[in-house]
Write a protein that holds these residues in place. Structure first.
Motif, PDB file in Angstrom:
ATOM      1  N   ARG A  15      45.338  37.954  32.983  1.00  0.00           N
ATOM      2  CA  ARG A  15      45.523  39.360  32.587  1.00  0.00           C
ATOM      3  C   ARG A  15      45.107  40.320  33.676  1.00  0.00           C
ATOM      4  O   ARG A  15      45.659  41.422  33.795  1.00  0.00           O
ATOM      5  N   ASN A  16      44.132  39.932  34.457  1.00  0.00           N
ATOM      6  CA  ASN A  16      43.539  40.848  35.431  1.00  0.00           C
ATOM      7  C   ASN A  16      43.933  40.504  36.870  1.00  0.00           C
ATOM      8  O   ASN A  16      43.181  40.776  37.802  1.00  0.00           O
ATOM      9  N   SER A  17      45.128  39.948  37.038  1.00  0.00           N
ATOM     10  CA  SER A  17      45.647  39.632  38.367  1.00  0.00           C
ATOM     11  C   SER A  17      47.113  40.045  38.448  1.00  0.00           C
ATOM     12  O   SER A  17      47.824  40.044  37.442  1.00  0.00           O
ATOM     13  N   SER A  76      36.974  41.088  33.165  1.00  0.00           N
ATOM     14  CA  SER A  76      37.744  42.298  32.856  1.00  0.00           C
ATOM     15  C   SER A  76      37.318  43.499  33.696  1.00  0.00           C
ATOM     16  O   SER A  76      38.022  44.507  33.736  1.00  0.00           O
ATOM     17  N   TYR A  83      37.309  43.467  36.868  1.00  0.00           N
ATOM     18  CA  TYR A  83      37.997  43.338  38.150  1.00  0.00           C
ATOM     19  C   TYR A  83      39.513  43.301  37.956  1.00  0.00           C
ATOM     20  O   TYR A  83      40.012  42.976  36.882  1.00  0.00           O
ATOM     21  N   LYS A  84      40.224  43.638  39.016  1.00  0.00           N
ATOM     22  CA  LYS A  84      41.680  43.483  39.067  1.00  0.00           C
ATOM     23  C   LYS A  84      42.000  42.853  40.414  1.00  0.00           C
ATOM     24  O   LYS A  84      41.843  43.477  41.469  1.00  0.00           O
TER      25      LYS A  84
END
Length: 264
Positions: free
Chosen positions: A197-199, A161, A163-164
């Motif tokens: 969620r984070n991409s 979470s 990172y994106k």
């Protein structure tokens, strides 16, 4: 090593029955006993079985053996899926990958890319990309499963979470014709969901055998996926669901655009 279709079926029999006999397999596959013995010899050399008088038996530990088996099964198809998926990833971007033998093939194809930031809960992927031209290799923190190098748990989810990423590439253990993307272990699923969620662009990589599997835990649905790469045309109901959701389906056996020269 890539297993033949016959060797894959023999492995499946070993998993179900624990032991196989040369004479039974010779009759079932309509092959000579010498051919069956050669198949069993290769499986034993790979560490998937042990020879016994008149046949072969299953080896332990189960978890470690099964992961090594999955690496060899449908190896050619996974390699092509990996090549196509990697062709969708530009140089200089960030990418997250989860545990799985198909995502490992994506990582192998990504080894020629430059300046990637790679985040993964798969220790094998880090080993594959060590020595490549990647900008940064980030191994997720958490509990490590010795049998396959998977890292999971609340720490892993929290780590991701932070990172994106521009791209996510995930594999799965089973695909339902209604569009459900499934797995067996809720801890792995939590990590896969965090990656999605984070991409920004989400890619699913699965070979055709996943349509024949049943798993209890839902990762997501096909409408949560932007691109799916597989090796044969999915069932009609699955295709309809993907088309309705706007998910792009890339079929390895028909795809001609995936070429290393296309990497930007």
């Amino acid at each position: 090593m890539q297993l033949t279709d016959r060797q894959e079926k023999i492995l499946a029999r070993l998993r179900n029955d624990g032991e196989v006999r040369v004479d039974t397999l010779s009759s079932e596959f309509n092959m000579t006993s010498q051919t069956i013995r050669r198949d069993l010899g290769e499986l034993c050399t790979l560490g998937f079985a042990a020879r016994v008088r008149g046949g072969a038996k299953q080896l332990s530990p189960v978890a470690n053996r099964e992961y090594r088996e999955r690496r060899c099964m449908h190896a050619k198809e996974k390699q092509e899926i990996g090549r196509i998926a990697a062709s969708l990833i530009p140089n200089g971007c960030s990418i997250m990958l989860n545990i799985g033998t198909t995502t490992e093939r994506v990582a192998t194809a990504l080894a020629q890319h430059k300046n990637l930031q790679v985040v993964t809960n798969n220790a094998n992927i880090i080993n594959i990309l060590i020595g490549s031209a990647a900008r940064e290799l980030i191994l997720v923190g958490g509990t490590v499963r010795p049998s396959d190098g998977a890292i999971f748990g609340e720490d892993a989810v929290e780590f991701i979470s932070r990172y994106k990423a521009e791209y996510a590439v995930i594999g799965a253990s089973a695909l339902d014709t209604d569009g459900a993307i499934l797995d067996f272990d809720s801890r792995e699923v939590s990590v896969a969901r965090a990656i999605l969620r984070n991409s920004r662009t989400r890619i699913l990589v699965c070979d055709h055998s996943k349509f024949g599997q049943i798993a209890p835990v839902r990762i997501c649905d096909i409408d949560d996926i932007d691109i799916m790469v597989t090796d044969t045309e999915p069932p009609e109901q699955f295709i309809e669901k993907a088309n309705w959701s706007g998910t792009e389906l890339l079929i390895a056996e028909n795809d001609v655009r995936a070429d290393e020269s296309d990497i930007k």
